[in-house]
Structures are given as C-alpha cells and as structure tokens.
Design a protein around this motif. Sequence first.
Motif, PDB file in Angstrom:
ATOM      1  N   UNK A 435      37.427   6.484  -9.205  1.00 51.83           N
ATOM      2  CA  UNK A 435      38.711   5.912  -8.814  1.00 51.83           C
ATOM      3  C   UNK A 435      38.557   5.148  -7.507  1.00 51.83           C
ATOM      4  N   UNK A 436      39.135   3.948  -7.463  1.00 53.23           N
ATOM      5  CA  UNK A 436      39.179   3.159  -6.222  1.00 53.23           C
ATOM      6  C   UNK A 436      40.305   3.713  -5.359  1.00 53.23           C
ATOM      7  N   UNK A 437      39.954   4.284  -4.229  1.00 53.72           N
ATOM      8  CA  UNK A 437      40.940   5.015  -3.428  1.00 53.72           C
ATOM      9  C   UNK A 437      41.283   4.359  -2.095  1.00 53.72           C
ATOM     10  N   UNK A 438      40.397   3.521  -1.550  1.00 55.84           N
ATOM     11  CA  UNK A 438      40.613   2.998  -0.207  1.00 55.84           C
ATOM     12  C   UNK A 438      40.798   1.491  -0.191  1.00 55.84           C
ATOM     13  N   UNK A 439      41.706   1.031   0.658  1.00 53.56           N
ATOM     14  CA  UNK A 439      42.016  -0.392   0.759  1.00 53.56           C
ATOM     15  C   UNK A 439      42.165  -0.744   2.236  1.00 53.56           C
ATOM     16  N   UNK A 440      41.530  -1.831   2.640  1.00 52.62           N
ATOM     17  CA  UNK A 440      41.586  -2.254   4.038  1.00 52.62           C
ATOM     18  C   UNK A 440      41.712  -3.773   4.076  1.00 52.62           C
ATOM     19  N   UNK A 802      45.029  -1.251  18.430  1.00 54.52           N
ATOM     20  CA  UNK A 802      45.154  -2.710  18.442  1.00 54.52           C
ATOM     21  C   UNK A 802      44.191  -3.322  19.459  1.00 54.52           C
ATOM     22  N   UNK A 803      43.637  -4.471  19.103  1.00 52.03           N
ATOM     23  CA  UNK A 803      42.590  -5.067  19.926  1.00 52.03           C
ATOM     24  C   UNK A 803      42.689  -6.576  19.902  1.00 52.03           C
ATOM     25  N   UNK A 804      42.075  -7.207  20.892  1.00 54.98           N
ATOM     26  CA  UNK A 804      41.942  -8.652  20.871  1.00 54.98           C
ATOM     27  C   UNK A 804      41.148  -9.059  19.636  1.00 54.98           C
ATOM     28  N   UNK A 805      41.516 -10.174  19.063  1.00 53.81           N
ATOM     29  CA  UNK A 805      40.815 -10.659  17.887  1.00 53.81           C
ATOM     30  C   UNK A 805      41.505 -10.314  16.592  1.00 53.81           C
ATOM     31  N   UNK A 806      42.477  -9.424  16.638  1.00 52.33           N
ATOM     32  CA  UNK A 806      43.217  -9.043  15.429  1.00 52.33           C
ATOM     33  C   UNK A 806      44.718  -9.153  15.703  1.00 52.33           C
ATOM     34  N   UNK A 807      45.429  -9.739  14.758  1.00 54.79           N
ATOM     35  CA  UNK A 807      46.885  -9.788  14.836  1.00 54.79           C
ATOM     36  C   UNK A 807      47.509  -8.645  14.054  1.00 54.79           C
ATOM     37  N   UNK A 808      46.821  -8.215  13.016  1.00 55.64           N
ATOM     38  CA  UNK A 808      47.308  -7.085  12.231  1.00 55.64           C
ATOM     39  C   UNK A 808      46.158  -6.446  11.472  1.00 55.64           C
ATOM     40  N   UNK A 809      46.346  -5.170  11.175  1.00 52.83           N
ATOM     41  CA  UNK A 809      45.374  -4.376  10.421  1.00 52.83           C
ATOM     42  C   UNK A 809      46.151  -3.372   9.589  1.00 52.83           C
ATOM     43  N   UNK A 810      45.712  -3.128   8.371  1.00 51.70           N
ATOM     44  CA  UNK A 810      46.318  -2.042   7.595  1.00 51.70           C
ATOM     45  C   UNK A 810      45.285  -1.431   6.656  1.00 51.70           C
ATOM     46  N   UNK A 811      45.445  -0.136   6.450  1.00 48.76           N
ATOM     47  CA  UNK A 811      44.560   0.609   5.555  1.00 48.76           C
ATOM     48  C   UNK A 811      45.414   1.531   4.698  1.00 48.76           C
ATOM     49  N   UNK A 812      44.947   1.741   3.488  1.00 48.80           N
ATOM     50  CA  UNK A 812      45.629   2.637   2.547  1.00 48.80           C
ATOM     51  C   UNK A 812      44.569   3.503   1.878  1.00 48.80           C
ATOM     52  N   UNK A 819      49.146   9.044  -1.469  1.00 54.50           N
ATOM     53  CA  UNK A 819      48.750   7.842  -0.742  1.00 54.50           C
ATOM     54  C   UNK A 819      49.176   7.894   0.712  1.00 54.50           C
ATOM     55  N   UNK A 820      48.209   7.620   1.576  1.00 53.14           N
ATOM     56  CA  UNK A 820      48.415   7.534   3.022  1.00 53.14           C
ATOM     57  C   UNK A 820      48.244   6.081   3.440  1.00 53.14           C
ATOM     58  N   UNK A 821      49.081   5.629   4.343  1.00 57.46           N
ATOM     59  CA  UNK A 821      48.943   4.270   4.861  1.00 57.46           C
ATOM     60  C   UNK A 821      49.079   4.274   6.372  1.00 57.46           C
ATOM     61  N   UNK A 822      48.291   3.408   7.001  1.00 60.78           N
ATOM     62  CA  UNK A 822      48.374   3.212   8.445  1.00 60.78           C
ATOM     63  C   UNK A 822      48.104   1.747   8.735  1.00 60.78           C
ATOM     64  N   UNK A 823      49.017   1.128   9.464  1.00 56.77           N
ATOM     65  CA  UNK A 823      48.832  -0.278   9.796  1.00 56.77           C
ATOM     66  C   UNK A 823      49.595  -0.660  11.040  1.00 56.77           C
ATOM     67  N   UNK A 824      49.157  -1.733  11.672  1.00 59.97           N
ATOM     68  CA  UNK A 824      49.852  -2.236  12.860  1.00 59.97           C
ATOM     69  C   UNK A 824      49.867  -3.755  12.854  1.00 59.97           C
ATOM     70  N   UNK A 825      50.852  -4.300  13.556  1.00 61.49           N
ATOM     71  CA  UNK A 825      51.002  -5.753  13.637  1.00 61.49           C
ATOM     72  C   UNK A 825      51.596  -6.132  14.991  1.00 61.49           C
ATOM     73  N   UNK A 826      50.993  -7.124  15.613  1.00 61.36           N
ATOM     74  CA  UNK A 826      51.545  -7.678  16.850  1.00 61.36           C
ATOM     75  C   UNK A 826      52.626  -8.687  16.483  1.00 61.36           C
ATOM     76  N   UNK A 827      53.814  -8.473  17.030  1.00 61.52           N
ATOM     77  CA  UNK A 827      54.934  -9.349  16.722  1.00 61.52           C
ATOM     78  C   UNK A 827      55.016 -10.499  17.733  1.00 61.52           C
ATOM     79  N   UNK A 828      55.612 -11.624  17.336  1.00 59.31           N
ATOM     80  CA  UNK A 828      55.715 -12.770  18.258  1.00 59.31           C
ATOM     81  C   UNK A 828      56.470 -12.454  19.545  1.00 59.31           C
TER      82      UNK A 828
END
Length: 896
Positions: A435-440, A802-812, A819-828
């Motif tokens: 089963x495919x379980x991880x998504x990034x 969160x780090x320089x070089x990324x505007x958003x990241x998410x993993x599932x 299902x577990x999800x964790x993600x972040x996004x820098x807003x304008x």
Amino acid sequence: MGLQVVRLKCEYKNNPLGLDVRKPRLGWNIEASRRNTNQSAYRIHVSKEDPDFNTLVWDTGTIDSDQSVHIVYEGTQLEPRTRYYYRVRVWDDQGTGSEWSSSAYWETGLMETSAWKAEWISPSRKPSDGTGDKPAEEPADYVRKPFTSPGKVRSARIYATALGLYTLYLNGRRVSDDLFTPGWTSYNKRLQYQTYDVTGLIGQGENVVGAVLADGWYKGNLAWKGVRNLYGDRRAFLMQLHVKFEDGSEQVWSTDRSWHVSSSGPIRMAELYHGEQYDATLELTGWSSPDYNASSWTLAEVLDHPKGHLVAQENDPTRVVEDIQPIAVIHTPKGETVIDMGQNMVGWVRFTVNASAGHRIVLEHAEVLDKEGNFYTANLRSAKQRIEYICKGGDAETYEPHFTFQGFRYVKVEGWDGEPDLSSFTGRVIHTDMDHTGFFECSDPLINQLQHNILWGQKGNFLDIPTDCPQRDERLGWTGDAQVFIRTAAFNMNVAPFFTKWLRDLKADQFEDGAVPHVIPDALPADHTHSSAAWGDAAVICPWTVYLCYGDTRILEEQYDSMKAWVEYMRRQGDNEFLRNTGFHYGDWLGLDAKEGSYRGATPNDYIATAFYAYSTSLLAKTAEILGNAQDAEQYRLLHRRIVEAFNKEFVTPAGRLAAPTQTAHVLALMFDLVDGAVRRRVAGTLAKMVEQNKDRLTTGFVGTPYLCHVLSQNGYHETAVKLVLQKEYPSWLYSVLKGATTMWEHWDGIKPDGSFWSTAMNSYNHYAYGSIGDWMYQVLAGLDTDRETVGYKHLQIRPQPSDGFEWVRAKLVTMYGTVESGWRKQPDGRLTVEITLPPNTTASVELPKALLAEVQENGRRAETAEGIISCRQAEGNVRLRLGSGTYTFSYPFVV
C-alpha cells in the motif's frame, strides 16, 4: 457520520488467504464526527465459516481498552484451511457505541507441514550446470494434470510452491496476477507457498491444472560471478488442490508421478538478469485446457526434497502495479532506434506487433544514454536485459515476458518493420504490491521531483526483497542499504509484512556465532566477507524501525535472539569488549572524502564500527525492556554505557575534538548520542562549519548521509540542513534531479557535468540508499513523526520547521490508525498557517515555531478555546499544544 469502525485488517492485510499464523492480530480504524475522539472499549466477534456470526469461536466481551491495532486472537485453536469471519464494535470516551462493523475475514493455510501429501515433481532431463556441453540456460517447463470434478463446487483452494519460479493455470486461465512466486527466501531453510481461491475456475466434469516453471533465484544466474544452481540444480513443483462440493464431500488432487511435463513450449530461456527468449511459433495453444492432446508429453519424475521448511506467504505478492506509456522514439547518432519510457522503471515492456512467422524482434534495456546520445549498457556489467521474440505470424500478436524483469528507461528495438508506433508499447511497472501510504509535496518543484525519485527508487528495488539495484548482475538484498532507507520506506509504503519476511531470512541466514551476511538471502560465496558495521546492524535497526513505525512488538519478539546474537558477536570482535576495531568493514561506503581509487570514505572503520556497536546495543537494551526482559535490559544498558565511555576515550580529545575530522564522524557522534554537553555543542558546531566551508555541500557516503540533515536540525543548524537539501551543485541531492534523474543514483556523480560516467563497474541509476533524505523531509521539514515512547503513530510529534526556500510544505501518512496530515504555508500577510489532521484514537504533541499563544488562532478563534485542544502553553518562544483527533488550522504572525 457518528462513530464507525472501518478498514478492518488482519496481519496488516485485507481479507488474507492462507495464513499460517497461529494467533493472528486484528486491527481497525475509527471514523468520528467529533474532535478528540478516543476509543474507550471494544468488542470482537469471530466465527468459523459463518458470516452471520450465529456461532462464535471468540467473543471478547466488552474490553475496556483504547487498543485498536495488533489485538491478538485468543479464541479456540484455529483449524487449517478454514475461513474465520470477524467484526468489531467500539465505544468512545463519552460512552457512545458504534454499530457492528462490516465483516472481514482471514483464512488459514495448511498450518502443518504434515498436511502436505503432494510430491515434488520435476522434469526428467538431467540438470544443467552451465559447464562443458550442457547449456547454462534451459527452456521453461510446462506441467499439467487432468482431473474430473464429480459435482458442483462449493469452494476450492490451491496450495502451491516451486523450486524455481512458477505460474499457475487452471482450465486455460491464469489463476492469479502474482509474479515471481514463490518469491526469494533462504530456500533451503524457508520456502513460501501460496494459496489461491479457484472456486470459480473449476467446472463439473473434466478440468486441467498446470504450471509453467523457470529457474529464477533458485537455480538461475545469481550475483556477478556467473554462479548458477545456488540452492539446487533441479526445478520442481509442489501443489495440492482441495475442493469442497455442495454435497459436503471433499476431494484432493496433488502433484505426483502421474503428471506430464513438456519443455518444448515457447519460453526457450528465462533469466532474471539476462531476459527471455520467446518463440511464438512453438506456443502450446490450450495446453492447460481439457481438450489438449498431451500425448507427446513425458511423465514427471518425483523429486526427493523436504517439505518441513514450507511456510505460508508472508509478504505482499509481487505484481504489475501500474502501466506507463513511452514518451518518444529516439534515433541515436549510431542509428539505433530507442523508445524512451520517460521514467527509469522496473518491470518489462509489453508490445504488439504484426509480422510474418519467424520474424525476430529484439528489445534491449538501459537506464541512460551516453553523452553522445547513444544507447548505453556498460553499467549493466554481465546482465544482458535482452528480450527476443519470434513472431508466429498472422494477426497482430501481443507479448510480455514471464520470468524476468528489467531496470530501464530506454529500450532499443531491433527488427521492427518501419518506425515504431508508441501506442504499441507499454511499460509495466512491477514491485511488491505494498500500500502507498506516504505523500509529500512542497513549493519547490525540484524537491517534489526528488520525492518522486525517492518513491520510484523504492518501487524499483522493493521487488520481494530490498535490492541494491534492479538492473545489473547483482540485485541482492544488501543489509546496509536496507537499514539506511527503512525509515523512509516505512513512510512511503506499508513495508511491515515486507520486512517481516526479509528479517526472518536474515535470522535464518545468520551464522551460529551471530555474524550477519552482507546480503539477505545470503547469495554470496561461503568464503566471502561478512558482518560489516552498518550492514550487519540491520539485524537490530530494521526490526526496531518496524516496531517504531507500526507499534509491532511481535517482530521484536521474533527477532530478539537474532538482535542479541549480533550484539554479542560485536562484543567479541574488538581488542576489548567495548571497542569494535577488527574485521572487514565497508566503512562510509562511497564517501566523497575517500582516497583516490577507494570506495571507502575517510572516516576510520573502527570509529564507525564502535559507533554502530553502541547504537545497536542501545536499541537492544530498549527492546529487552519492552519485552519485559529486565535482566537483559540492565545488562545491555550497562554495556552501552561502557561502549560510549570507551568511544569517548578512544575518539574524543580532552578538549572535545573528534579524532576523525570528517562529516560522517561528527554525524554519527551526534545521531547516536555518543557525546553530550559541551562536547556535543562543539561537535555540532564543527559539523555545521564543515558543511558551510564546503560551500553547503556534503562529503558523506552511505553511513553518514541518512543522518546528516537530522543532526543539523536537531542541534540548532536547521537552516544549514535546508541549504544542503536545496543545493544544486555537485555533490547534492538536486544535482541528479537537474541531470534529469527520475530515480535515485548510487553515486552523487553517476553522470558527471560533462556527461561522462562515474564508472562502469558500479554505477546504478536506480539505487535507493541516498533516498534516505526523505525521512528528514517528512519528519523535520513537514514535522510529522511518531512519539518515541507511544510508538506506531498512536501519539504523534508534529513540529513543522518553516524555512527559507520554501513557501509551503505538506505531508500525509496513512498510519495503522488512519490518515495523518501535517503542513504549513507562509501567507502573503506574514502569517503562518499550519494544518494538522489526526485520526480518531490518536493524540499529538504539536509545537508551533516562533509563536505567541495570545496570537495563535484555530479556525478564527483563540487556540485556548478551540474544541479538541487538550492543552496549550507558551514554551521557549514556541507554542506547545496537545491535540486530540480532528482537523485543525492554526494561524499566527510569523517571521523566519
């Protein structure tokens, strides 16, 4: 939605057939509409052959427990060849009860080796040894047996295995889509059999069951020295067909000397490395159907071979998992016609051709083109990866191989009449069907391609065992590669059954003194070296990682003696029992700080060996404690302390400087907690300076690379780790991406900037080890990890960074609980949004970086007042929360 029980599993599987597990483990997921829902009790019903549950063989009653995975069956003793239905209901922490779940089932296999009444049957020809005038490669064998079914069938099962590979047929139809059965195990110690439901394939009256046999891993060419017949020199087949009729009677048909065999069929040669020769003019049309004339076939011989080591299938089967279409036809400078699949893949090509009888089509397979754009196969070494098809003529004919697989992106086509039409070719992707379980994914397309390459490296190399490469004359289960990648692998796919099976072979092939072969199953010569540090440590690290990711204590129980034997083996190797400074070691394999002409990095072998000795001992101590072995736990805690003391005395100066001035040395000291206090701070700072002074580039090999970014992030140098991952110049993860890689490479510079190659001797372009960076991407960048005490994602640690070089990241991640999800996004507007999803019956400790509690909102309200938040507090410039299940969206002002 209320409260529901869904996705029932038995031994990680949906409705498994043919289990020989005496006490299988059950589990389920919960769905709930309310946040912070936890199970407070459960009840399980199990019935035997009764989907209506009128008569139960196990009724747990109401059990007050939040356990919803790995619940051990404790009902009446299981019977062989029997289906057991089960259903579950639960109560939540507010006393609300669910309805009964839909029913699921498992079915037992033969259970006892004494149940095998069948005889091993084999072709009568003399076996080939590949010497003298005997051909090294033999045609496939076809075996068949007619039988008469006297009545209407209620249920029918086939139990089958082979010495070699087999494909099973019944009445002209292939019985299943499983490939490369019975899989690769340490055949003389453990041989899997498969179970097939063939109820719908048997008709009243005349029937025929048959199989096609090939050499495979059992007796085919294996490893790079051209060795054959590693496990035996004769193919053989073993099968029992059990049929239950509507009138209550039962009949069994088995392999015996009355079966007939032919080797005159179309598969003239089939080798895992070298490919397949198929002559369609020799097809045995209808050979497994009742009306076929088999008068020219010969009787099979009965082979005297044991059955006591037969075990039911343990891991998931290997299958064609997906199809891909080619993207281009290329005409190379040399005039070659080449199909570009657009993806380095593992499997084979299916093609359709219309040609006259006897016309020959040849396909050769390669991973890359050379710098002039020509077809390149030198890195395959002796592996031919060649498919030869002889047309039967007439209408369009479609062919795909049977008992071989290739690692490739490019396919050279010879013998095709005119320009190949891309629609005539399909790439069939083959791997163990996990089963495919991880998504990034993230805002950087190059990192997304890196994740793609990591996943496809796993697809290509998780074909029944964790191979080092899928294309050259190797494809072996290297222990070191497996242990550095297993945590990343466990995110991408459900690898628990896969590694359970492989670790049982490790235990079987482990030497009596605890030494561990470099490859599992052990396919290397008896006089080959073994037990390298970081390779042999797979005996401890891999079961521990399965436990960590799946909460599976049974694998620790099963492997405990093996784990202990490995640590005791290391204990006996050094000049004293606390240092490991003798024996053969691969060192920091392919480290870039190696001396000219060497594969080994500059970090001393005894440094690496002692570091891993300490690490494995610490994991063994934890394992002993988990299993309730207090005496061993204390013994190995003490041994670990002594090893760490000896390590510091031997390799750390009084001023806190490491004796080995390499990146890998510093990485291991930090990752394995071999230094602390001021020394740790100095080591971490020195490592960061090493990276920075090397222009944000690494020098690590197989041993140091998996942990490099982890220790930088853990010790206050997260931005340095991010710069490493985003580095585009060689050596870096993105260098290969920018060179067009679609899988991970074995060497950082497998293709050099000028287009030339690193070497021909050992240069795979599908080699997952450096894909271990995925673990850092998921755990640290996305912040999704399991707690080290409450393992298996029952309680999670979510700490996005969160780090320089990324505007958003998410993993599932699809965990055992859901299902577990964790993600972040820098807003304008300068705010940071963090999104988290937790399934019912789990909790999480969450850290929101650089946040003030008064400014944190959850879906527009103050976090302190939001439903599902168990606790929240300000801590060291961050906000720490404890969450119950549910989906949350946090937002607050954030400055990097």
